[in-house]
Design a protein around this motif. Sequence first.
Motif, mmCIF file in Angstrom:
data_model
loop_
_atom_site.group_PDB
_atom_site.id
_atom_site.type_symbol
_atom_site.label_atom_id
_atom_site.label_comp_id
_atom_site.label_asym_id
_atom_site.label_seq_id
_atom_site.Cartn_x
_atom_site.Cartn_y
_atom_site.Cartn_z
ATOM 1 N N ARG A 1 -19.950 100.260 -41.858
ATOM 2 C CA ARG A 1 -19.139 99.052 -41.633
ATOM 3 C C ARG A 1 -19.910 97.999 -40.881
ATOM 4 O O ARG A 1 -19.759 96.819 -41.099
ATOM 5 C CB ARG A 1 -17.867 99.396 -40.883
ATOM 6 N N ASP B 1 -22.634 92.826 -40.267
ATOM 7 C CA ASP B 1 -21.344 93.308 -40.779
ATOM 8 C C ASP B 1 -21.566 93.795 -42.196
ATOM 9 O O ASP B 1 -21.895 93.003 -43.089
ATOM 10 C CB ASP B 1 -20.326 92.165 -40.739
ATOM 11 N N SER C 1 -19.220 95.756 -43.916
ATOM 12 C CA SER C 1 -17.947 96.433 -44.193
ATOM 13 C C SER C 1 -17.559 96.430 -45.657
ATOM 14 O O SER C 1 -16.712 97.218 -46.091
ATOM 15 C CB SER C 1 -16.839 95.784 -43.354
ATOM 16 N N GLU D 1 -24.789 100.409 -31.817
ATOM 17 C CA GLU D 1 -23.396 100.598 -32.270
ATOM 18 C C GLU D 1 -23.421 100.581 -33.785
ATOM 19 O O GLU D 1 -23.873 99.589 -34.392
ATOM 20 C CB GLU D 1 -22.497 99.472 -31.756
ATOM 21 N N GLY E 1 -20.870 101.481 -37.096
ATOM 22 C CA GLY E 1 -19.541 101.903 -37.515
ATOM 23 C C GLY E 1 -19.591 102.441 -38.929
ATOM 24 O O GLY E 1 -20.206 101.830 -39.806
ATOM 25 N N SER F 1 -12.347 105.654 -39.597
ATOM 26 C CA SER F 1 -13.439 104.938 -38.931
ATOM 27 C C SER F 1 -14.121 105.877 -37.957
ATOM 28 O O SER F 1 -13.450 106.542 -37.162
ATOM 29 C CB SER F 1 -12.888 103.743 -38.157
ATOM 30 N N ASP G 1 -16.914 105.351 -35.237
ATOM 31 C CA ASP G 1 -17.784 104.404 -34.539
ATOM 32 C C ASP G 1 -18.661 105.169 -33.565
ATOM 33 O O ASP G 1 -18.177 105.863 -32.685
ATOM 34 C CB ASP G 1 -16.946 103.373 -33.778
ATOM 35 N N VAL H 1 -21.378 104.850 -30.712
ATOM 36 C CA VAL H 1 -21.913 103.907 -29.731
ATOM 37 C C VAL H 1 -22.709 104.704 -28.708
ATOM 38 O O VAL H 1 -22.216 105.699 -28.180
ATOM 39 C CB VAL H 1 -20.759 103.164 -29.018
#
Lengths: 217, 659
Positions: free
Chosen positions: B60, B83, B85, B131, B133, B140, B142, B144
């Motif tokens: 994402r 991005d 996504s 990070e 995603g 989702s 994610d 990090v």
Amino acid sequence: MSNDKGPDEVARRKCDAVRILFIINAAGTTPGKSAPPDAIKELRAEMKLQALDFWVRNPDYLAWEMILLHESDPRAGWLDSAVEVLKNGEPDIRRIAMLRYLFGAWEAVQDAVGTLRTYGLVDQVRKIKGGKPGETSYFLTAKGEQKAAEIAKSAALKWYADRALLVTKVASDRNGSALKKRQHEVEKYHETKHHAYIPPIFEDVKAKLATLHVALP
Amino acid sequence: MSKELETEISTIASDEVPLTFSAAISRRTEVPIDDVEAILRKYEIDECSVPEQARHLSVRFVRFSGTKLLEGGTQQAFSFDWDTSNPGMYVVISPDNLIGKSTILQVILWALRGAIKNLSGPSLAWIQHVEVGFLVDGKSVDVVFDSKGEDVVGQATVIEADGATQSEFKFADRNSFKITMESVMMKSLGFSRIHASRKDGESNLVQYTDGWLAYTGAFLSDSRTDALLGEFVQGTSLTQRLLQVFIGVPWAQTSFKAMARARDINNEDAKRRARLRSIGGRSIADLEAAIAEARAAIDSQGQRHVIVDKLNRKQEEFRALTADSSQCLVAVFQAEQQVQAAELAQRLATRRVNELKEISAASEFLGSLKPTCCPRCSKPISEARIEAEVSDHSCSVCTEVIDPVDPLIFEGEVAEAKSRLKSADDHVKATRKFLETWQAKNASARKKLEVCGEELSALAALGTAADVLVLKDKLARLEGNLEIVEAVENASLIDEIERKVLLATEDEAKDRAEAASVDAFGKISAEVTRICKELGMKNLQSIRIKRNATVDIDHGGVVDSFGKLSPGEQLRIRLATIIAMVSGLPGMRLGRHPGLLLIDSPGKEEVARESLNLLLLEMLKAVKNVPNLQIFVAMATSDADPFGDGPNVRRIPSGEYAW
């Protein structure tokens, strides 16, 4: 015949006299040239008389001597004789303690000898040497020998006659000095202080017999 | 096989209807079907006759930041944010090399794997925060984390499809990061660890499992990728197994799981055997014999309690007899002392009696004699004085008056002395008798003591009660060991049945997978052939992907293996295979590849620009036509390309850095 002082002292002198008579009779030998005419036996020197008297009066010391004789000649039968003199409490019953004087056991024999002289049984002659008193010899008369034989039959006194003979046999032909020297070889005899009674050695004799694997009955 | 089982199976099977999976295993193992099914349920082995629906994976966003250390010590902060996504193709393109293009793909892989793949040293040192995603099967995920070199601290947050349920998985080091991502991703994508074995040396068979890192090898294609999927690992069948999983060969997962469970049982069995060895490796029969022996010994020792009581009593008796004996000895000693004292008194009494007798005899003897002369001067004593002794009682020698001795007094003394002697004799007898009595008692006491002592020694020789405690302790240990051995053997027995079933399950599933894979691989091969032709392989006649992951490429009669192809051709076939595995086959539930592919420097594999552009166009078309396919490409080219501009394309001008 104890050493107690008192009323028995007079009677004791008579017993001493009889004992001395027996000793002179047993130990006396052919008289010497200086013998009185009626003497039939002579016991030379007071030292010998004292030594013999000590063994008569102390059966345990006599036994000790006999054990020593046995050790030098085991076939002579001394061991049996030693056991015999120790039986039945004889060392206690027959012991007449003697005092230790300068040269060993000693007791004045003059009274006893004097009594015997009175009755013509014994005579004594003291030699003079260089103006000083010398050796004393004791002479048994024929009467003395006769009377000794008579009195030896007395049940009460026979023991002393027999003992005198045994002691003479033990002494053999040793003179007074030799006998004294022998007696001094016993430690308790030698170590006794002057004017003290020589102690009995019955336990020592028992111990010595034990080393020879002999037990008293 | 029992008649009942045969009947059961024949009831299930017929000429038209093939045996069910459980029935087939039952027939192989002769274990009742119910038991087979119970074992399969116990080990959660599902009949994967129809491969599970594919779960998709896409990125994402990807963000990272840090500080560059430049020449001269200059620090330069940087950050990157992209991005991604939407599905489709994402390209990082630049005329220059070594500007960080590959780093973007490696950061994605780092977050995805939980472990670095091929991140360069300087990049790793500069990146401080990451990070990324993911979208995994509608969830989702994610990831990090903060990074200091290879050390990482962070968390993976999983947000369910409903958006409400959230799970956080923290990690504080490299190892826990890897474990976290394996756990999260394997579960989210429905993958299992693949159990395999390889030969280590001549004959040593090493069991191992391939996990998430092996799976992620199928998501990257770069200069190191030398197998159809991922990297070729000598001595393993990794590519083959990945193919089976991503193609979705029926029964493949079932056979993998069965093999895994059988391995687990073997491991448990090995542990139990090691435990058996640690307690001496004795059999149940040996232990039962030892226990019987110990019990018998305790029983006989138990008898010793009686003996110990006897021993204690005997010791008391011995002590009492010792005291008695001591008392007797003392009494004997005292009696002997009394006898000695009595005998001494007796001797003294005898002595006194003798003395008196001797005095009497000597006095009588001498009294009967007539003095003849003076003992001093030897002068003869006259008759007159002798006569005066009789008449006047005066001594004829010294003339003193003689006090006659009173015979009565003397007799009295004698009587008294005899009386004392008699008393002394009696006392001696009495003390001797007393002594004899105590000597007899002492002898008796000594005899009893001797006998008691012998009995005591005999009892003592029989041992002590403490032996019982030692034996009981030994018995307890033996019984404990027997429990362990029985449990192990029972477990082994159970394991044996389960292992038989699991191995049969693996074999049955393998057979079924093999049968199914012929069709599956055939279809996939056809699809891959079609896609390869669209990707520019013009002379291609056919591609045949075999079950062992080898690939035969027919170039118009000339058949080559995968390894003999050019890198560009390999990339095309790899890409085609992944597209086929993502999109599946029409009307078939084949293809379980999650749909994420990272391609680094495809330009290296192509010599001709036209070929490369053709490939890139075909890739673009593929991602448009194949839902759930996301491709990331990092490439260096200064030539025109078909990507155009858009949010999916990051063009880095020459002389600049991607981040």
